[in-house]
Design an enzyme around this catalytic site. Sequence first.
Site, PDB file in Angstrom:
ATOM      1  N   GLU A 152      -8.855  46.113 -26.318  1.00 17.64           N
ATOM      2  CA  GLU A 152      -7.855  45.842 -27.103  1.00 17.64           C
ATOM      3  C   GLU A 152      -6.894  44.895 -27.043  1.00 17.64           C
ATOM      4  O   GLU A 152      -6.130  44.981 -25.991  1.00 17.64           O
ATOM      5  CB  GLU A 152      -7.139  47.246 -27.546  1.00 17.64           C
ATOM      6  N   GLU A 246      -2.635  54.382 -35.604  1.00 23.75           N
ATOM      7  CA  GLU A 246      -1.810  54.446 -34.681  1.00 23.75           C
ATOM      8  C   GLU A 246      -0.282  54.072 -34.830  1.00 23.75           C
ATOM      9  O   GLU A 246      -0.087  52.924 -34.860  1.00 23.75           O
ATOM     10  CB  GLU A 246      -2.408  53.597 -33.363  1.00 23.75           C
TER      11      GLU A 246
HETATM   12  C1  LER Z   1      -2.578  50.915 -27.678  1.00 22.53           C
HETATM   13  O1  LER Z   1      -3.526  51.150 -28.641  1.00 22.53           O
HETATM   14  C2  LER Z   1      -1.626  49.578 -28.397  1.00 22.53           C
HETATM   15  O2  LER Z   1      -1.884  49.324 -29.543  1.00 22.53           O
HETATM   16  C3  LER Z   1      -0.585  49.037 -27.349  1.00 22.53           C
HETATM   17  O3  LER Z   1       0.460  48.609 -28.084  1.00 22.53           O
HETATM   18  C4  LER Z   1      -0.336  49.614 -26.102  1.00 22.53           C
HETATM   19  O4  LER Z   1      -1.267  50.471 -25.310  1.00 22.53           O
HETATM   20 MN    MN Z   2      -3.541  49.891 -30.598  1.00 27.84          MN
END
Ligand code: LER
Ligand code: MN
Length: 281
Positions: A152, A246
């Site tokens: 990510e 999220e």
């Molecule tokens: C996690 O998915 C994320 O978006 C970050 O900001 C920190 O791990």
């Molecule tokens: Mn994230």
Amino acid sequence: MKSMAVSVEPTGFSPLLFPGEPEEAVKVAVELGYDAVELSVRDPTSGAFKSTKKALHASGLRVSAIATGQSYYADGLSPTDPSSSVRSVLADRMKQIIETAAAWNSYVVIGGIRGKLNGPESSWGEQLELARSEIRGYADVARGAGVTLLIEPINRYETNFINTVAEAIAFIDSLNCANVGVLEDTFHMNIEESSLDEAIALGGARLLYVHTADSNRLAPGLGHVDFVSLAKTLGRVGYCGYLCAEILPKPDSYTAASKAVDYLRSLEPAFVASTNPGGTR
Ligand code: LER
Ligand code: MN
């Protein structure tokens, strides 16, 4: 498919719903019609994780992914750590997390866990090599278990390496492991990418998972990210994975979860129309 990111344990990392209340998270996810939850796990041997597993088993929900950043945020463990014993404690946690992910058919997220490159810039190359070699080790374990890892990209205010989708793709190519893909998070992309739609197109077949949060990290629809355009682009590139909220638990976890799922549902027509411009399905 709609998922929401929740935290098994209380956490200082804020964009997670129901922190320390996993049973409530599972109950609400079912009530609101989510297909899955993403679980943020610190210690895979904890009692909290065991009781979460029980609640999930009874719920019929899927676990879209297991996120691992808490090991860095709460315990300071990262694959760039110069200490081999720290790296080995983390590798052991990752192995247990991967085994659980295998049983659930879930992805494992390599996001915040990467930590940061520290000290003088002249030493960053060496730390990056450490990260590459550790993450390749996690990918080997994952391949044996039939699990896929997700890299990510995270914005520059949170980490100083792998900030953009292009950087994530270059890192993945350098690993040379088929079971590693990209997770694109609209909150980070809004900070780092020149064009969100182009970043999605760049992900292409490597794009396996999407975190949705608006520009202010509230539920999608509550800021200024153009999610309708994003949904069309995702449809055009043939993305059919999860859209996982999220987001900050504001004003509270339930309200945030409810707003997110309603908004994600409202995007479905845009997504379907661009997947199938002719109109039949
Ligand atoms: C996690 O998915 C994320 O978006 C970050 O900001 C920190 O791990
Ligand atoms: Mn994230």
